[in-house]
Design a protein around this motif. Sequence first.
Motif, short mmCIF file in Angstrom:
data_model
loop_
_atom_site.label_atom_id
_atom_site.label_comp_id
_atom_site.label_asym_id
_atom_site.label_seq_id
_atom_site.Cartn_x
_atom_site.Cartn_y
_atom_site.Cartn_z
N THR A 149 13.16 81.82 -25.05
CA THR A 149 14.39 81.07 -24.79
C THR A 149 15.51 81.53 -25.72
OG1 THR A 149 13.52 79.30 -26.18
CG2 THR A 149 13.32 79.01 -23.81
N SER A 186 13.85 76.36 -30.12
CA SER A 186 12.43 76.05 -30.21
C SER A 186 12.04 75.12 -29.09
CB SER A 186 12.10 75.42 -31.55
OG SER A 186 12.48 74.07 -31.55
N TYR A 187 10.77 75.15 -28.76
CA TYR A 187 10.26 74.26 -27.71
C TYR A 187 10.26 72.82 -28.18
CZ TYR A 187 8.43 78.60 -25.63
OH TYR A 187 8.30 79.85 -25.09
N HIS A 215 13.93 71.69 -27.83
CA HIS A 215 13.48 71.51 -26.44
C HIS A 215 14.06 72.56 -25.51
CE1 HIS A 215 11.75 67.78 -27.80
NE2 HIS A 215 12.92 67.44 -28.30
N LEU A 242 13.01 74.81 -23.55
CA LEU A 242 12.51 75.08 -22.20
C LEU A 242 13.29 74.28 -21.16
CD1 LEU A 242 8.63 75.26 -22.68
CD2 LEU A 242 10.17 77.13 -22.05
#
Lengths: 508, 208
Positions: B16, B110-111, B146, B148
Amino acid sequence: MVKLVGIAGSIGEQSYNRMLLEFIRDHFKKTVDIEILDINDIPVFNEDEDHDDNPAVHALARKISGANGVILATPEHNHTVPAAMKNVIEWLSNNVHPLDGKAVWIVGASYHTQGSSRAQLHLKQILESPGVNAFVMPGNEFLLSNAKEAFDADGNLKDSGTVGFLESVMKKFLTFMRVIEMLDAPDPKNSHEEDMESKHPVNTTVPDVDMTDPEWVEKAAEKTHAASGGDYVKLDRGLLTVDQLNYFLNSMAGELTFADDNNQFIYYNKKTDAAHMLAPRTPDQAGDPLSAVHPARVVEHVKQVLYALRTGESDVVSMPAQTGPNQHVMHYYRAMRDENRRYRGVNELVIDIMPILKYYLAATGQKLVKDPDAVPMSPITGLDAVTSASKHSDPTKADATSGASASKSVEEKPAADATSGASASKSVEEKPATDTTSGASESTEAVKPAAAEEPIDADALTGASEETSSETGYTSDDDSTPAKKPAAAPKPESESADTDATSGASES
Amino acid sequence: MKKFVALVGTNTVKSTNRKLLQYMKKRYADEAEIDVVELKGLPIFKKTKEAFVPQQARDMADKIDASDGVIIGTPEYDHSIPALLSSALAWLSYGIHPLMDKPVMIVGTSYGTLGASRAQAQLRQILDSPELKATVLPSSEFLLGHSLQAFDDKGDLKSATEAQKLDGLFDDFLDFVDLTDQLDHSKKLHEQQAATFSWDNGTTGDDK
């Protein structure tokens, strides 16, 4: 010996960190076995790839898993850990996590006066991230600065002060490692908390293999790349191949079972098939949680035995099993402990002691008589505090502490009801009449108190074993009762394996 | 128009951070020309007698040399920057010093919630090391958590607040690049240090 692995963080042609590790390895070789792992062939980490594709990563993970602790030697590049070191850690925090719960000691050599202070700090941060989850030894930073001048021509550290400091930190690390290894030890607060479902993995538990799988042994062996056949295993004290180890264990006089500290039944010496065993076990049971190999009604008894051994309340618990007239089968549960005295499981020995008794009587010209003065005792030794609970009277009273006071008069025992096997067997020698609970003593007749003959008995025994080998003694006894064994076997078998462990208790 | 090199800090296809850098390239197309450069394929840094630097790293260095600044998009692996990015920075300071006094903007996705915060802090320390001595845009954390769920089908940031924040930071970065040009008092010293710097004896002024 304690086993460590060391990884030098740089993959350059010349590495002072590797030199430092080599020095540590050689300097401490009498106390610690250190293997230096090579990370040159580890590919660039890519989260899209699986580690299983890469044998180098796999081998590295396996070595780390098998070690008691890890030493990481890091230089400093760009104020941080070398990419090569970080790259390895990324592989080891993705699909496999061999550093999880492992004790790690960071050392560092650098050309600079600053040692590798920033790199060590970064490395600490990295190792403590959730994906890695290692236990880094706090404090005790070992920074070797001006590495170029630090070693002599033989690769030894020149400065004796530095060597002395290294020795003191190594000593602390060995202690730190022991503490860390205790952290995953299951710690039930009472016998009820003994986890018979084996859901608290310990550091020897093979992950991701279904414990109840009939092929657990094969699958767990594949997963761990277990030694087999002609592979040599170094033991305390000796060296055997796996084949030799099997010959040895399968020819033991008794049936052996290994349940680990997670209460997982992981081994038995498969001498023969279940129908011919005193305590029948089947090959598909290996790997099962203890709950799966015991009927529900005996689970509480088993938990009491496990708890007594785990806590050190007893080193041995023994109890008789249901047996025929010419048999007296005993189960001996011994606590296994590692070098840190941590409980590592139970060693169960199932053996028919009648042939031994018969041999002894024959060899010393004696016979058994009833002792009119015999004080009734529990046939179970080593469970003083909890025997009353075997009556299922009140589950709360089964606690080790309250169990003692709850002891019923039926279970009253003389002080000779000791927790050690030594004193237990002594009481049998002295008072054969305590065998009243077994059919064996009832079917034989009396002569004289063995206590009076004690010194002579001992001589007789020694003399006998000098003349004829102990094996012959066993064999002749076995021969005299071949028909009984299979006849007796079906009983415990119908209850499923291991129930005989506690059937003695419920009998009484 | 300014020219920037944007480094994708990871090699995964589902990065991402790559998405974020491509979004920036598109969104700021009128203000700057952003060349999104992959690190995938770079070997792990290794010292050799010949001080060999792989061609991919040399090409990267040339691009950075020719640019006005660098944007680094980093995820967080084990509370730190990926080894691949660390490796790239080591190659880019091994006998060559394209990042010396070069304006750098750090972004990270980051996820999870934290948006690579620890990795960014470490990256700042790394870029400040004597071998790199880049000039990093201060007080400018852009942490996209977040990630994604953060982009729509067209690759645009869904959250207007995040987009606005990034716009502001990018404008700051443009000004910062001009400003950095004037910070030339220590430039000579840095260049001197870099020229004489050697990891084999650590003679970099602040170390000896």
